[in-house]
Design a protein around this motif. Structure first.
Motif, short mmCIF file in Angstrom:
data_model
loop_
_atom_site.label_atom_id
_atom_site.label_comp_id
_atom_site.label_asym_id
_atom_site.label_seq_id
_atom_site.Cartn_x
_atom_site.Cartn_y
_atom_site.Cartn_z
N GLY A 24 0.55 -1.27 0.47
CA GLY A 24 -0.16 -0.15 -0.09
C GLY A 24 0.69 1.50 0.35
O GLY A 24 0.32 2.61 0.09
N VAL A 25 2.20 1.73 -0.05
CA VAL A 25 3.12 2.18 -0.05
C VAL A 25 3.86 2.25 -1.55
O VAL A 25 4.24 3.08 -1.66
CB VAL A 25 3.90 2.23 1.99
CG1 VAL A 25 4.61 4.12 1.76
CG2 VAL A 25 3.08 2.48 2.41
N THR A 26 4.76 1.19 -1.23
CA THR A 26 5.05 1.27 -2.33
C THR A 26 4.56 1.63 -3.99
O THR A 26 3.75 0.62 -3.98
CB THR A 26 6.27 0.11 -2.59
OG1 THR A 26 6.93 -0.18 -0.72
CG2 THR A 26 7.43 -0.17 -3.19
N SER A 27 5.43 1.87 -4.55
CA SER A 27 4.40 2.63 -6.10
C SER A 27 5.20 1.25 -6.79
O SER A 27 6.16 0.46 -6.23
CB SER A 27 5.90 3.80 -6.86
OG SER A 27 4.64 3.84 -8.46
N ASN A 28 4.48 0.60 -7.48
CA ASN A 28 3.95 -0.61 -8.83
C ASN A 28 3.79 -0.36 -9.93
O ASN A 28 4.02 -1.16 -10.56
CB ASN A 28 2.84 -1.81 -8.42
CG ASN A 28 3.13 -2.06 -6.42
OD1 ASN A 28 3.81 -2.92 -6.56
ND2 ASN A 28 2.89 -1.77 -5.74
N THR A 29 4.12 1.12 -10.62
CA THR A 29 4.07 1.14 -11.40
C THR A 29 5.04 1.38 -12.27
O THR A 29 4.36 0.29 -13.57
CB THR A 29 4.08 3.38 -11.99
OG1 THR A 29 3.51 3.84 -10.64
CG2 THR A 29 4.18 3.61 -13.17
N ALA A 30 6.30 0.97 -12.08
CA ALA A 30 7.64 0.23 -12.82
C ALA A 30 6.19 -1.30 -12.83
O ALA A 30 6.71 -2.45 -14.21
CB ALA A 30 8.73 0.55 -12.14
N ALA A 31 6.67 -1.93 -11.99
CA ALA A 31 5.97 -3.50 -12.35
C ALA A 31 5.21 -3.61 -13.23
O ALA A 31 5.00 -4.82 -13.39
CB ALA A 31 5.91 -3.54 -10.36
N PHE A 32 3.61 -2.66 -12.95
CA PHE A 32 2.91 -3.60 -14.45
C PHE A 32 3.00 -3.00 -15.68
O PHE A 32 2.99 -3.56 -16.66
CB PHE A 32 1.79 -1.70 -13.66
CG PHE A 32 0.64 -2.98 -12.80
CD1 PHE A 32 0.88 -2.09 -11.35
CD2 PHE A 32 -0.02 -3.39 -13.16
CE1 PHE A 32 -0.06 -2.62 -10.60
CE2 PHE A 32 -0.78 -4.53 -12.39
CZ PHE A 32 -0.97 -3.62 -10.64
N ALA A 33 4.16 -1.88 -15.77
CA ALA A 33 5.29 -1.15 -16.81
C ALA A 33 5.40 -2.65 -17.45
O ALA A 33 5.12 -3.53 -18.47
CB ALA A 33 5.95 -0.22 -16.52
N VAL A 34 6.59 -3.46 -16.90
CA VAL A 34 7.11 -4.46 -17.04
C VAL A 34 6.57 -5.62 -17.26
O VAL A 34 6.52 -6.85 -17.83
CB VAL A 34 8.52 -4.62 -15.79
CG1 VAL A 34 8.92 -5.88 -15.79
CG2 VAL A 34 9.07 -3.74 -16.25
N ALA A 35 5.04 -6.12 -16.02
CA ALA A 35 4.55 -6.94 -16.65
C ALA A 35 4.04 -6.94 -17.96
O ALA A 35 4.22 -8.41 -18.71
CB ALA A 35 3.35 -7.33 -15.40
N VAL A 36 3.43 -6.71 -17.89
CA VAL A 36 2.90 -5.84 -19.22
C VAL A 36 3.87 -6.48 -20.43
O VAL A 36 3.41 -7.00 -21.37
CB VAL A 36 2.13 -5.11 -19.41
CG1 VAL A 36 1.31 -4.47 -20.47
CG2 VAL A 36 0.94 -4.58 -18.30
N ALA A 37 4.55 -5.65 -20.64
CA ALA A 37 5.81 -5.45 -21.54
C ALA A 37 5.87 -6.64 -21.69
O ALA A 37 5.87 -7.33 -22.70
CB ALA A 37 6.75 -4.65 -21.57
#
Length: 559
Positions: free
Chosen positions: A72-85
């Motif tokens: 709930g604190v750590t940003s997962n923006t990069a994780a979602f982007a990498v996962a979809v890519a």
């Protein structure tokens, strides 16, 4: 949910509500299991549904595989982007699925991919960052030539000081995306539920109407409680109610001005003479839209119903929405509650779509009709949920000799003309007095000037694909002696009738046919299951049929 062992998670069931909309689309159900080794074995299992030719996804990964942290604190923006890519590289080999497991996954915007499933597990929460919220866009394809606005209004802060307002919506038809967008707050609106916004709405519409002819205009009502008296709309105009936006009708009766009765009624419905103005009004408009992200219009009915019940009103109660002499109208994705009287009243109008709205009123409330198209043409009503103290939907055309001038459509003696070629299908009804009611004895008259020799012709009325629960009678069909209602067709109807002393079917002076109807219809509407395979329904491409959508977006720095 109980756990049989701490290291095992019970299989969750995904219940997928699916609307099948096109030919050649199949439905496939499947599941995929994943095992993790190393020390104690843990089994991850997901059951899900899949639609289309590709069926179950061949490649499945968890967000944690790409560095996701669900605290709930750590940003997962990069994780979602990498996962979809990464998954998008294999989607053409029978598809891919990204699983978001239990946790709180903070993220900014991210894109999806072709042949791709985003699966949110039980207790999984995707949290939109304060930088930009994720838009969830619900869109209804509606009518030709009508602009449609659906979506969110949201804010973001950048650099601690600047705040951005963003609006996403879709548009269809010639109106297209609105070129000019403003918030009610730009005109002094205060959404505290106490401050009057009558002046703010008037100023907003007046100012936006000056630029509406240059690509259209949209007024956004943001989240809040917006108290107001009646106000008018404009040409090429969208009124957009955001989620948690509530327009509250004022309780000050002095703000409800007295207006003339409708010419097709000759007088007010509740009392002779004029009527109180309606909350939201439009007169002689083209391309007008009332929509939103399921915002609410609340008529605050208590004082009106009390005064009406005590016979304290000298004029007819106003409606929540009335559009007169308008064309290219859309009303969608809003909720209407507690109307003083009728809720939605398009009158002397054409090319009207009412789609995906909710209307709520107590079943004992006085004359709280849901949707009443009146002396209008090319009207389409679809996907609406209505609880009413009177008619849910009523097709009207005025009163007696006054209504005859507007092509009378009522069915009693003295009203003349005709009712014909009415087609109804795909209804789900709950807690009704009758599933079907037709009557030629509806005896209300505005005065004694009606012509008793004016006998209406009622013919070709079709009902198909109806399911009804908790009803008192299947039908009450009462034609006119010497002028029976003819050409009635009832097909594929199931009615759950509660125990009652009343007859299940009550039919007089009617003629027609039926097929696959339960309970068995009356003798005047005999069943022909081998001969009747459907009831008539027009196959013409009507002017109100759907057209393609254009996605629109707008943003600005918040003042």
């Amino acid at each position: 949910m109980e756990h049989s062992q701490p290291i095992f998670r019970v299989l969750m069931i995904l219940v997928l509500w699916t609307v099948v909309t096109a030919a050649f689309i199949g439905i496939a159900e499947g599941h995929r299991h994943h095992r993790r080794a190393g020390g104690a074995t843990e089994l991850e299992a997901f059951h899900y549904a899949a639609a289309g030719a590709r069926g179950c996804r061949a490649h499945v990964a968890s967000l944690t595989d790409f560095g996701g942290v669900g605290d709930g604190v750590t940003s997962n923006t990069a994780a979602f982007a990498v996962a979809v890519a990464n998954l998008s590289k294999v989607v053409y080999d029978d598809g891919a699925m990204l699983v978001v497991p239990a946790g709180r996954w903070l993220t900014g915007p991210f894109n999806l991919a072709d042949h791709f499933t985003l699966f949110l597990d039980h207790d999984a929460v995707i949290l939109a960052t304060q930088v930009l919220m994720i838009l969830v866009l619900w869109t209804v394809v509606t009518a030709a030539y009508i602009g449609i606005a659906e979506g969110h209004h949201h804010h973001r802060r950048a650099g601690g000081a600047a705040e951005l307002e963003a609006f996403h919506y879709a548009a269809a038809g010639a109106g297209g995306c609105r070129a000019h967008v403003a918030s009610l707050t730009d005109f002094g609106g205060v959404g505290d539920g106490v401050t009057s916004n009558t002046a703010a709405f008037a100023a907003a519409v007046a100012n936006l109407s000056k630029v509406a002819y240059d690509g259209g205009a949209m007024l956004v009502v943001p989240a809040g409680q917006w108290l107001t008296g009646p106000f008018n709309l404009a040409d090429h105009f969208t009124l957009f109610l955001d989620h948690d936006a509530v327009i509250l009708a004022t309780q000050d009766i002095n703000e409800w001005l007295i207006i003339d009765p409708l010419p097709s009624y000759g007088r007010g419905r509740d009392a002779a003479g004029g009527r109180y103005s309606n909350l939201i009004m439009g007169y002689n408009l083209t391309d007008v839209v009332i929509t939103g992200n399921n915002g609410t219009i609340d008529g605050q009915r208590e004082s009106w119903w009390k005064m009406f019940g005590n016979k304290e009103l000298n004029y007819t109660r106003g409606y929540l929405i009335e559009l007169m002499y308008c064309k290219q109208v859309l009303i969608s994705n809003i909720t209407l509650v507690n109307s003083p009287s009728w809720n939605v009243h398009p009158v002397y109008s054409s090319h009207v779509i009412v789609s995906g709205i909710t209307i709520l009123a107590p079943v004992n409330s006085p004359n709280t009709d849901g949707i009443d198209p009146d002396s209008s043409s090319n009207v389409r009503i679809e996907d609406c949920y209505i609880v009413s103290g009177d008619d849910c939907i009523a097709i009207k055309s005025g009163w007696d000799e006054y209504g005859i001038a507007f092509n009378m459509i009522k069915t009693t003696i003295g009203r003349g003309a005709y009712v014909k070629d009415i087609f109804v299908r795909r209804m789900n009804l709950h807690t009704m007095k009758w599933v079907f009611w037709m009557t030629g004895t509806y005896g209300q008259h505005p005065d004694d000037k009606f012509d008793p020799k004016a006998i209406p012709v009622v013919q070709n009325i079709s009902y198909s694909n109806v399911v009804a629960e908790n009803v008192t009678m299947a039908a009450k069909l009462e034609g006119i002696p010497g002028a029976p209602f003819t050409g009635i067709c009832i097909y594929n109807v199931t009615a759950e009738v509660v125990k009652s002393k009343k007859p299940i079917w009550n039919c007089t002076d009617v003629e027609g046919v039926s097929s696959h109807v339960t309970p068995t219809p009356c003798a005047q509407i005999p069943e022909y299951p081998d001969r009747i395979t459907h009831c008539p329904f027009p196959e013409d491409d009507l002017p109100v049929n759907g057209v393609g959508l254009e996605e629109c977006a707008y943003q600005r720095a918040k003042p």
